[in-house]
Every structure is written in C-alpha cells, then in structure tokens.
Design an enzyme around this catalytic site. Structure first.
Site, PDB file in Angstrom:
ATOM      1  N   THR A  40      -2.954  -8.924   0.834  1.00 48.93           N
ATOM      2  CA  THR A  40      -4.055  -9.447   0.009  1.00 48.93           C
ATOM      3  C   THR A  40      -4.308  -8.582  -1.220  1.00 48.93           C
ATOM      4  OG1 THR A  40      -5.793  -8.269   1.226  1.00 48.93           O
ATOM      5  CG2 THR A  40      -5.174 -10.466   2.033  1.00 48.93           C
ATOM      6  N   HIS A  76     -12.142  -4.301   3.855  1.00 50.81           N
ATOM      7  CA  HIS A  76     -12.591  -5.115   2.721  1.00 50.81           C
ATOM      8  C   HIS A  76     -14.027  -5.571   2.989  1.00 50.81           C
ATOM      9  CE1 HIS A  76      -8.495  -5.685   1.017  1.00 50.81           C
ATOM     10  NE2 HIS A  76      -8.125  -5.582   2.278  1.00 50.81           N
ATOM     11  N   HIS A  85      -9.843   1.330  -4.686  1.00 49.83           N
ATOM     12  CA  HIS A  85     -10.378   0.011  -4.342  1.00 49.83           C
ATOM     13  C   HIS A  85     -10.675  -0.107  -2.856  1.00 49.83           C
ATOM     14  CE1 HIS A  85      -6.412  -1.226  -2.809  1.00 49.83           C
ATOM     15  NE2 HIS A  85      -5.958  -0.460  -3.767  1.00 49.83           N
ATOM     16  N   HIS A 104      -8.261  -4.409   8.268  1.00 49.40           N
ATOM     17  CA  HIS A 104      -6.857  -4.813   8.327  1.00 49.40           C
ATOM     18  C   HIS A 104      -6.034  -3.704   8.946  1.00 49.40           C
ATOM     19  CE1 HIS A 104      -7.251  -7.945   4.855  1.00 49.40           C
ATOM     20  NE2 HIS A 104      -7.725  -8.384   6.010  1.00 49.40           N
ATOM     21  N   HIS A 127      -7.338  -0.361   6.675  1.00 53.30           N
ATOM     22  CA  HIS A 127      -8.256  -0.268   5.540  1.00 53.30           C
ATOM     23  C   HIS A 127      -9.269  -1.398   5.671  1.00 53.30           C
ATOM     24  CE1 HIS A 127      -5.011  -2.992   4.198  1.00 53.30           C
ATOM     25  NE2 HIS A 127      -6.019  -3.672   3.693  1.00 53.30           N
TER      26      HIS A 127
END
Ligand SMILES: *[C@@H]1O[C@H](CO)[C@@H](O)[C@H](O)[C@H]1NC(C)=O
Length: 268
Positions: free
Chosen positions: A208, A122, A94, A139, A120
């Site tokens: 998250t 998003h 993901h 993040h 990482h």
C-alpha cells in the site's frame, strides 16, 4: 514501458528490486496529501518503478463488502509460528516500522513458509469493511524464500489498550523524541501481537506504499481489536510528516475475488 526506459543491466537491477518486499524508506519521496504533487494520486508518476501505483489492476487497500465476499471454510485456521527475535525500530517519516533482523518466525500457506520481516501501522485504517474505516491498521509483512510477499492486516477501533503496543511504548517514545533513524531495541516477541486465526479475509493485492508491488497475498483478520487514542497518537506523533493520516485511499477492485474463511458450523 520499463523496457524502453532502461538498459539491460539496469532492468535487471530494477526487476530484482521489485521481487522484494522492500518498501521505500526515503521519507520525503512521497506523502499522503490528497492535493499535493507527491500525494497518493501521483505516486505512480513520481518514479518509473512506481508505475504499478497508477497502472496496477490489483492494488491495495480495498473495501471488503459483505455482498461480494465469498464465504469458504476449506482454507482452515491461519498457521502462524512466530518466535521472539531481535528487532529494530525505524522512523520512516510516514510510519514507524519494527523489523525483525533475522525474521520473527513465519506463517505458512499451502505448504509455503513466509518469514515475518517487519510490521508497521497506518491510521486511520486502509482497508474497510462494508465501507467502514477503523482507527488503526497493523501490517505484518512476510516474505517467502522465493520473494513472494504475504501481509496480515489487523484492524483496531478505539477502546481498551492493545497489549503489544503497551509493551513497546517506551521504545516508540524514545525513537519519536530522539529523531534517531533506526534503533536496535533487543528481543521483541511477535506472539504478543494478538491475531484471531479462525476468521479472515483473503485476496490478492499490492503493497500500500510505493512501489505498490503486486501479487501480494493479503490476509485481513475479521475480528476488529481495540487500541487507545493515546496509542494511536503515539504512533502518529512519532513520524515527522505533516499529514494527519498515512492511509492510502481505497483502490478499484476490478474482477478480483475476496474470500472470507470461517470454520464450518460444527467446528465453531
Ligand atoms: C539478540 O542479540 C543478542 C546480541 O547480539 C544476542 O546475544 C541474543 O542471543 C539475540 N537473541 C535472540 C533471541 O536472537
């Protein structure tokens, strides 16, 4: 709830697991399909230890609405002391995660040091400012020696290339082509990640992604940086799920406070 579900020993394991910043690394365990059974609205039901995703009262991400942000100046500039360190790059299905094996230096808040563990990305962004979503959010996940987690979030919109992502382009391409799980990529310098240190939002939230662990101290950088569409795409094609997003929807704020640190006028 958890007490009913587990024996003493298992609870002990569960609690020690929860105390860490371990995000789930099994790529098929959850996804971002809004209408799917493993989508964000169901994360809290998929496993007992993910209960906070549904029942938590301080979940992330949130919107940082101008009218409800308290402007302060006593927190001071961010204290960041990163250093080049050996890293691995992992495709978690993901997202892509860069992990500093021995830690990449630290950030310091209220005299407490939080070691830089991993970063990482998003896309689009998870946090919003006055309801506005951005194209990418990085993040940087830190952890103190007593297990407290502190995350720095950086927002990006499409524009000039981001320098740090340019320096790791080859590594991202290799990991995305090879379908390798995790790759040692040598020394990566986290000081190349540009972080504006003077203006930032501060609030208490959660991871998250499952297990959505709470009591995470969030620092969202006020300055929105830029990234190219190619860079955003590279981070996305690298991952092997079918979603075109890996952004968790906004979570209720309840009675939480969001602060905006900015220097006093005389220091600007
Ligand atoms: C990175 O790892 C290599 C090989 O283990 C080692 O020789 C080197 O000193 C490490 N560099 C840093 C900055 O930790």
């Amino acid at each position: 709830m958890e007490k009913l579900l587990c024996s003493f020993f298992f609870c002990f394991l569960l609690l020690s697991f929860k105390a860490q910043s371990q995000e789930v690394e099994d790529e098929r365990a959850f996804d971002y399909e809004s209408d799917g059974i493993k989508g964000p609205t169901h994360w809290g039901e998929l496993r007992p230890e993910w209960h906070a995703c549904k029942a938590g009262l301080m979940q992330s991400p949130i919107d940082m609405l101008h009218e409800r942000v308290e402007v302060i100046s006593h927190l001071g500039d961010l204290k960041i002391n990163y250093k080049p360190s050996n890293a691995t790059l992992k495709n978690r299905g993901h997202d892509m995660m860069m992990k500093w094996i021995e830690g990449g230096g630290f950030m310091e808040v209220n005299g407490m040091q939080y070691k830089l563990k991993q970063c990482h990305w998003h896309s689009p962004s998870e946090h919003t400012i006055d309801g506005k979503k951005f194209d990418l959010e990085a993040h940087l996940v830190h952890e103190s020696s007593n297990g407290m987690v502190s995350v720095i979030g950086i927002l990006y919109q499409i524009g000039e290339p981001d320098y740090f992502l340019s320096t790791i382009k080859d590594h991202l391409e290799v990991v995305s082509d090879s379908h390798e799980e995790e790759r040692i990529i040598g020394v990566i310098d986290p000081t190349l990640i540009k972080i504006g240190s003077k203006r930032y939002y501060r609030y208490m939230g959660s991871l998250t992604v499952p297990p959505c662990t709470e009591s995470v101290m969030w620092t969202m950088i006020h300055e929105v940086r830029t990234v190219t569409e190619e860079q955003v795409k590279l981070l996305r094609v690298a991952v092997h799920d079918d979603s075109d997003t890996n952004a968790r929807p906004l979570q209720p704020i309840y009675d939480r406070k969001t602060q905006l640190q900015r220097p006093k006028e005389s220091e600007v």
